[in-house]
Design a protein around this motif. Structure first.
Motif, mmCIF file in Angstrom:
data_model
loop_
_atom_site.group_PDB
_atom_site.id
_atom_site.type_symbol
_atom_site.label_atom_id
_atom_site.label_comp_id
_atom_site.label_asym_id
_atom_site.label_seq_id
_atom_site.Cartn_x
_atom_site.Cartn_y
_atom_site.Cartn_z
ATOM 1 N N ARG A 177 -15.003 -20.249 9.975
ATOM 2 C CA ARG A 177 -14.472 -19.051 9.302
ATOM 3 C C ARG A 177 -15.471 -17.909 9.384
ATOM 4 O O ARG A 177 -15.090 -16.743 9.536
ATOM 5 C CB ARG A 177 -14.115 -19.379 7.849
ATOM 6 C CG ARG A 177 -12.952 -20.350 7.719
ATOM 7 C CD ARG A 177 -12.398 -20.395 6.313
ATOM 8 N NE ARG A 177 -13.348 -20.921 5.341
ATOM 9 C CZ ARG A 177 -13.486 -22.212 5.032
ATOM 10 N NH1 ARG A 177 -12.744 -23.129 5.653
ATOM 11 N NH2 ARG A 177 -14.347 -22.599 4.116
ATOM 12 N N GLU A 178 -16.786 -18.243 9.348
ATOM 13 C CA GLU A 178 -17.807 -17.199 9.512
ATOM 14 C C GLU A 178 -17.633 -16.500 10.851
ATOM 15 O O GLU A 178 -17.744 -15.275 10.950
ATOM 16 C CB GLU A 178 -19.207 -17.803 9.431
ATOM 17 C CG GLU A 178 -19.758 -17.910 8.009
ATOM 18 C CD GLU A 178 -19.569 -16.610 7.230
ATOM 19 O OE1 GLU A 178 -19.952 -15.537 7.751
ATOM 20 O OE2 GLU A 178 -18.998 -16.686 6.130
ATOM 21 N N ARG A 179 -17.331 -17.279 11.864
ATOM 22 C CA ARG A 179 -17.192 -16.695 13.211
ATOM 23 C C ARG A 179 -15.966 -15.786 13.264
ATOM 24 O O ARG A 179 -15.986 -14.754 13.939
ATOM 25 C CB ARG A 179 -17.132 -17.795 14.260
ATOM 26 C CG ARG A 179 -18.429 -18.609 14.316
ATOM 27 C CD ARG A 179 -18.404 -19.656 15.411
ATOM 28 N NE ARG A 179 -18.243 -19.069 16.741
ATOM 29 C CZ ARG A 179 -17.987 -19.799 17.843
ATOM 30 N NH1 ARG A 179 -17.825 -21.112 17.727
ATOM 31 N NH2 ARG A 179 -17.854 -19.219 19.016
ATOM 32 N N VAL A 180 -14.928 -16.137 12.531
ATOM 33 C CA VAL A 180 -13.762 -15.241 12.469
ATOM 34 C C VAL A 180 -14.168 -13.936 11.802
ATOM 35 O O VAL A 180 -13.830 -12.839 12.275
ATOM 36 C CB VAL A 180 -12.601 -15.907 11.687
ATOM 37 C CG1 VAL A 180 -11.468 -14.917 11.473
ATOM 38 C CG2 VAL A 180 -12.116 -17.143 12.413
ATOM 39 N N LYS A 181 -14.949 -14.037 10.719
ATOM 40 C CA LYS A 181 -15.385 -12.815 10.015
ATOM 41 C C LYS A 181 -16.228 -11.943 10.932
ATOM 42 O O LYS A 181 -16.098 -10.712 10.927
ATOM 43 C CB LYS A 181 -16.169 -13.183 8.755
ATOM 44 C CG LYS A 181 -15.310 -13.837 7.672
ATOM 45 C CD LYS A 181 -16.163 -14.353 6.519
ATOM 46 C CE LYS A 181 -15.409 -15.419 5.743
ATOM 47 N NZ LYS A 181 -16.247 -16.089 4.735
ATOM 48 N N GLU A 182 -17.087 -12.588 11.755
ATOM 49 C CA GLU A 182 -17.904 -11.801 12.694
ATOM 50 C C GLU A 182 -16.992 -11.041 13.660
ATOM 51 O O GLU A 182 -17.211 -9.849 13.919
ATOM 52 C CB GLU A 182 -18.847 -12.725 13.468
ATOM 53 C CG GLU A 182 -19.977 -13.303 12.598
ATOM 54 C CD GLU A 182 -20.582 -14.568 13.217
ATOM 55 O OE1 GLU A 182 -20.301 -14.847 14.406
ATOM 56 O OE2 GLU A 182 -21.322 -15.281 12.492
#
Lengths: 368, 368
Positions: free
Chosen positions: B9-14
């Motif tokens: 999910r962090e990578r989606v936010k990035e």
């Protein structure tokens, strides 16, 4: 059979004419099938242009469930692999000088809709809405006879299971055996994933079969359906394993049976869908099971296992003659299990004897 | 396992931050599952707001394939039955003062997209595109180990079938038995409908099993796969029934085997997808089978049985390490039958020994 599809397409054109003379692009697979007969995966149907055209990304027949599309229908195979037939259809409509194209906005994604717009900028895209679903609501006798066969197949598969040894077998294996028997008896396949629930899993809606094994004294609830020529039925029964059901099992089964019967008896042309739901739900409510009841006590069946109407407290609309529905109330007691009884019936006028029961396996609490 | 989902999910936010700071609404079920673990049917995920929220129309766990969603994730159950979690998510985002919401326009229908816009008029809806699919392209070792187990299960099911009597049994029954064996060996279920083709049906891609019975001298081609914890593999083999294959059968099998090996050997990090396709296709082309070859000679696998990359003449993009793909060239001679050989492999650098073969059943032309 071919003229059936032509008649259905005529009715789509009438809807379009009433809605401002758009040509219709049917992209939802089940609607394409309804209007064209079987069609290859991803095929779309252009209705009301110079002629009706089925646009296919792959050769007709190659992957169709059975048979070929309506021969009266012109089919066009797209040259490029991976090309979107809906985009090609929009291009074809534009080339024919069509001004407005009615599309199924409840099926087309935003991305595909944009692609249609960009291939044919002059074309006005309007919403066809659920026009084809509305045509599918009342079934003809051809469709009902497919449902009747599907129900016979499900009854046969269930009946054979009841004659076999059940104790010690897992939910998963019982479900797989039922699905094999459905195919043995001529089904295209299961109408939906077969649900087998034992003991604490019994009576749950759409329970996914687990590795739990059938034990003496368990409730066993089974929900299965056959797909025959694309038409899907549903039957659900709850039995008890061993010789003598416990009192609570008898009482719960009697209660759900009474609720299910009340629902079935409320099925008449003109009846409000919410009233049918209430007839069944009220029996369970007044016995103190208001909480945790499923949102629906039944739904329409046809080319889809779950289509209009919905039998639910907030449902709008009325029943019609020749509308096939399920009636499937159930009660599940967390940790203990429960009962679910599910039939497929066709709404018929009282003059014709009232609702036609398609799934005829007994609803008694059999001890297996 | 939980932190895996948080990292994803962090990578989606990035991605969203790079794209202008939108909050993301993930609606495509397979993408929701990738970012949240298992989730109830229809659940959507709001990523990058005050906190990540999984919005569910039904209780978590009730219908999830296995387990429950990532516990680190806040889940919100919608009160109203039948409410659209995507619409609720848009409302929640608006209530949090979010200005722009990135949605999956390749999944949301036009009708749902409009509903999102009308529940939150101030919210700017932008396109997330295939951002999550791109994250899913390269698998972690956790995912690859699920694929490895799935491949072992498929190998076991196929191996057992080869030991049984085949002559006289229908394609349908062989397919059902294979699917039962997949489940016996611990699969969630088949990764896709099992294909069994005999005689003239052999070697067809995605042939739907018919009632044709296996006969002496037939080619028998089988394509099956297991789903394990949601990860799907694929294996396809072609055998001959009886003691001595005919010369044309031996030649055709040798040819397809050579094409399939050429494809496997071309699997390296940095290889262009079209070059891998060409390596396999060229062998068949130059033997005079250019016509009627399938559009793909392979494709990615993972949570979907058919995902990026595509191994096709017009495919863009390159392979990476830890990308699992199938290599599955085939030739079908109308009226006579054909050969298809299909493996699932993981792209690995030469330093690590090159492509990792997950489906290890022999590819020899066994006479059964």
């Amino acid at each position: 059979m071919s003229e059936v599809y032509a008649v259905r397409r005529e009715r789509v054109k009438e809807r379009c004419a009433a809605g401002g003379g758009a040509v219709a692009l049917i992209s939802r697979p089940v609607n394409v099938r309804y209007l064209a007969g079987t069609a290859p995966q991803g095929a779309v149907l252009l209705v009301g242009g110079d002629e009706d055209v089925l646009l296919c990304g792959r050769p007709p027949g190659e992957q169709a469930e059975e048979g070929r599309p309506d021969e009266a229908l012109r089919t066009r195979l797209l040259p490029a692999a991976g090309a979107d037939p809906a985009v090609a259809a929009a291009g074809l409509a534009a080339a024919q000088g069509v001004e407005s194209l009615a599309v199924e906005e409840h099926h087309l994604t935003v991305a595909r809709h944009r692609a249609l717009g960009s291939v044919a900028p002059g074309l006005r895209l309007v919403d066809l809405g659920g026009a084809v679903e509305q045509l599918r609501y009342v079934k003809d006798e051809e469709e009902i006879s497919c449902l009747r066969v599907a129900a016979e197949i499900a009854d046969q598969a269930l009946g054979e299971l009841l004659e076999s040894i059940l104790v010690g077998r897992t939910e998963r294996h019982l479900a797989l055996e039922l699905e094999r028997r459905l195919v043995d008896h001529g089904a295209d396949g299961p109408a939906f994933p077969t649900s087998v629930g034992t003991g604490p899993n019994s009576g749950k809606g759409a329970h996914r079969p687990s590795d739990r094994r059938v034990e003496e004294g368990d409730f066993l609830s089974v929900c299965l359906g056959a797909s025959y020529r694309g038409y899907r039925c549903e039957i659900g029964r709850t039995f008890v394993i061993g010789t003598s059901p416990a009192d609570w099992q008898i009482e719960l089964h009697d209660l759900v049976f009474a609720a299910q019967r009340a629902g079935r008896e409320a099925l008449l042309p003109g009846a409000a869908c919410r009233d049918v739901d209430h007839a069944a739900r009220h029996v369970l409510d007044s016995a103190g099971y208001a909480d945790g009841l499923p949102p629906l006590t039944g739904h329409g069946v046809g080319l889809e296992i779950d289509e209009d109407p919905q039998l639910a407290p907030s449902a709008m609309g009325k029943l019609d003659a020749c509308v096939p529905v399920t009636v499937e109330p159930g009660v599940h007691l967390p940790g203990r299990g429960g009962v679910r009884i599910d039939d497929t019936l066709v709404v018929r006028p009282e003059a014709d004897g009232g609702p036609e029961l398609l799934t005829i396996t007994t609803k008694e609490l059999l001890a297996l």
